[in-house]
Design an enzyme around this catalytic site. Structure first.
Site, PDB file in Angstrom:
ATOM      1  N   PHE A 126       0.861  -1.191   0.000  1.00 19.97           N
ATOM      2  CA  PHE A 126       0.000   0.000   0.000  1.00 19.97           C
ATOM      3  C   PHE A 126       0.895   1.239   0.000  1.00 19.97           C
ATOM      4  O   PHE A 126       1.790   1.362   0.843  1.00 19.97           O
ATOM      5  CB  PHE A 126      -0.916   0.027   1.233  1.00 19.97           C
ATOM      6  CG  PHE A 126      -1.870   1.193   1.197  1.00 19.97           C
ATOM      7  CD1 PHE A 126      -3.099   1.091   0.551  1.00 19.97           C
ATOM      8  CD2 PHE A 126      -1.519   2.415   1.772  1.00 19.97           C
ATOM      9  CE1 PHE A 126      -3.966   2.180   0.486  1.00 19.97           C
ATOM     10  CE2 PHE A 126      -2.376   3.505   1.712  1.00 19.97           C
ATOM     11  CZ  PHE A 126      -3.610   3.380   1.068  1.00 19.97           C
ATOM     12  N   ASP A 211       9.240   2.573   1.452  1.00 24.07           N
ATOM     13  CA  ASP A 211       8.111   3.356   1.936  1.00 24.07           C
ATOM     14  C   ASP A 211       7.973   3.072   3.427  1.00 24.07           C
ATOM     15  O   ASP A 211       7.489   2.021   3.830  1.00 24.07           O
ATOM     16  CB  ASP A 211       6.847   2.957   1.170  1.00 24.07           C
ATOM     17  CG  ASP A 211       5.608   3.711   1.651  1.00 24.07           C
ATOM     18  OD1 ASP A 211       5.658   4.296   2.749  1.00 24.07           O
ATOM     19  OD2 ASP A 211       4.588   3.699   0.930  1.00 24.07           O
ATOM     20  N   LYS A 240       3.140  10.331   8.002  1.00 23.33           N
ATOM     21  CA  LYS A 240       2.380   9.974   9.212  1.00 23.33           C
ATOM     22  C   LYS A 240       2.923  10.627  10.488  1.00 23.33           C
ATOM     23  O   LYS A 240       2.590  11.758  10.763  1.00 23.33           O
ATOM     24  CB  LYS A 240       2.294   8.451   9.348  1.00 23.33           C
ATOM     25  CG  LYS A 240       1.355   7.835   8.285  1.00 23.33           C
ATOM     26  CD  LYS A 240       0.693   6.586   8.791  1.00 23.33           C
ATOM     27  CE  LYS A 240       0.036   5.768   7.700  1.00 23.33           C
ATOM     28  NZ  LYS A 240      -1.265   6.294   7.292  1.00 23.33           N
TER      29      LYS A 240
HETATM   30  C1  PLP Z   1       2.997   2.515   3.709  1.00 27.99           C
HETATM   31  C2  PLP Z   1       2.120   3.664   3.351  1.00 27.99           C
HETATM   32  N1  PLP Z   1       2.450   4.454   2.318  1.00 27.99           N
HETATM   33  C3  PLP Z   1       1.705   5.504   1.956  1.00 27.99           C
HETATM   34  C4  PLP Z   1       0.546   5.823   2.640  1.00 27.99           C
HETATM   35  C5  PLP Z   1      -0.282   7.005   2.205  1.00 27.99           C
HETATM   36  O1  PLP Z   1      -0.174   8.015   3.153  1.00 27.99           O
HETATM   37  P1  PLP Z   1      -1.262   9.210   3.180  1.00 27.99           P
HETATM   38  O2  PLP Z   1      -2.543   8.632   3.649  1.00 27.99           O
HETATM   39  O3  PLP Z   1      -0.656  10.201   4.146  1.00 27.99           O
HETATM   40  O4  PLP Z   1      -1.340   9.751   1.810  1.00 27.99           O
HETATM   41  C6  PLP Z   1       0.153   5.030   3.726  1.00 27.99           C
HETATM   42  C7  PLP Z   1      -1.102   5.321   4.463  1.00 27.99           C
HETATM   43  O5  PLP Z   1      -1.654   4.509   5.158  1.00 27.99           O
HETATM   44  C8  PLP Z   1       0.954   3.925   4.097  1.00 27.99           C
HETATM   45  O6  PLP Z   1       0.637   3.123   5.117  1.00 27.99           O
END
Ligand code: PLP
Length: 381
Positions: A126, A211, A240
């Site tokens: 994700f 990520d 986050k």
């Molecule tokens: C691993 C990861 N990458 C990217 C995101 C996307 O972040 P945002 O919701 O701040 O756009 C999330 C959100 O849950 C995530 O868990």
């Protein structure tokens, strides 16, 4: 009430929370809940860290916003703090406002710097909801209604070294991976998978991005999850909890990538003084209290206890530090409701995984009580 005005209704009516402190949340009637989900990892410091609140108040009174064309001391201070925590090669930072934006930047930097189109990501991964990040995201339900997505993205099974090695070639710009998949059900990388990703990207001239939007800032028992495996990426994506709850995204990369980048990229609110002030405070608290060590210690304790849940109810307990997944043999939603009745707010990851990622500052008594409640609701079935 806001349900009728928002584009999306909440999936179900949970408690209406009006105040928070550490891992405690209160509803309007004064009932206390224990937060076992930290808003998907935003709340490593809880949802109202006093140090972060003070920094925001101070900064708001001094300079609320100024465009990125000006050098703002607090931005410099934040960037110095952040790169000071990273391997020396990772010292070029692009600031934005969310995880998905930080992923977008990583994809654009990689395509521009390599001049190549292909992005290899992992099944169950994700990475966000904007078009580039969504194209790297795996789940069909998230993707299909918005197709066609960005071309050039392929997915390989997570932890499948041969599939990854075969997918990465001389047309690959980027391999994008979560060291621990959060949304996808809490799956931890094998050391071999990350090592193979590093070796294959280096051999083919592709770039490697981690990520760590959900795993960063102490969550998995290291400041950054990748430290555990000793594999350094070319790009690191953070968001986050990086600014203690204030919106922020960061894409950190090397001088080599920056020097090869052609084109332009920008974000009006990226690196705004408020986010940077909050970020300085959040990093200072994390380092001062060595919160990654707390995550490691409390995570080991929680995993040990969860390991005793009845095997006829639980398939597997997975995770690292305070990012834990309990894969059930039944749907998770009824269990979450029963936990909420008892005053504990946890999260799902997919339909059968109970996801625990409490604030790293959670009191040990609250964590113990949360685990007891889980034992009760899982055990009783
Ligand atoms: C691993 C990861 N990458 C990217 C995101 C996307 O972040 P945002 O919701 O701040 O756009 C999330 C959100 O849950 C995530 O868990």
């Amino acid at each position: 009430m806001s349900g009728e005005l928002s584009f999306f209704r909440p999936a179900r009516a949970g408690p209406v929370i009006v105040r928070g402190e550490g891992a405690s949340l209160w509803d309007a009637s004064g009932r206390r809940f224990v937060d076992l989900g930290a808003s998907h990892g935003v709340g490593n410091l809880g949802c109202s860290s006093p140090e972060v609140v003070r920094a925001i108040q101070r900064q708001a009174a001094e300079l609320l916003y100024l465009g990125t064309g000006y050098d703002v001391p607090v931005r410099r201070e934040f960037l110095e703090r952040l790169v000071g925590l990273l391997p020396p090669a990772l010292h070029r930072v692009f600031l934005s406002n969310s995880g998905t934006e930080a992923v977008e930047a990583a994809i654009k930097f990689a395509r521009s710097a390599t001049g190549r189109p292909k992005v290899v990501a992992a099944m169950r991964g994700f990475h966000g909801r904007t078009y580039g990040a969504l194209s790297a995201t795996w789940r069909k339900e998230f993707r299909e209604p918005f197709e066609p997505l960005v071309p050039g993205f392929v997915h390989v099974p997570f932890n499948d070294v041969d599939a990854l090695t075969a997918a990465v070639d001389e047309t690959t710009a980027l391999v994008l991976l979560e060291p621990v998949q959060g949304e996808g059900g809490v799956h931890v990388t094998t050391p071999e998978f990350l090592a193979a990703a590093r070796a294959r990207t280096s051999a083919t001239g592709a770039l490697l991005a981690f990520d760590e939007v959900q795993t960063g800032m102490g969550r998995t028992g290291r400041m950054f999850a990748f430290e555990r495996w000793g594999v350094e990426p070319d790009l690191l994506v953070l968001a986050k909890s990086l600014a203690g709850g204030f919106p922020i995204g960061a894409t950190v990369t090397t001088e080599n990538v920056r020097a090869r980048f052609r084109g332009s990229h920008h974000s009006t609110f990226g690196g705004n003084p408020m986010a940077c002030a909050a970020g300085v405070a959040a990093l200072d608290v994390t380092v001062r209290d060595r919160l990654w060590e707390r995550a490691e210690r409390l995570g080991e304790y929680a995993r040990e206890r969860l390991g005793h849940l009845p095997p006829e109810k639980v398939r597997e307990v997975r995770g690292q530090g305070l990012l834990l997944g309990v894969e059930l043999r039944e749907r998770v939603t009824p269990l979450l409701e029963r936990l909420e009745e008892r005053g504990f707010l946890a999260l799902p990851a997919g339909s059968t995984v109970l996801r625990l990622l409490p604030p790293l500052v959670i009191l040990e008594d609250d964590l113990r009580a949360g685990l007891e409640a889980i034992e009760e609701v899982v055990g009783r079935g």
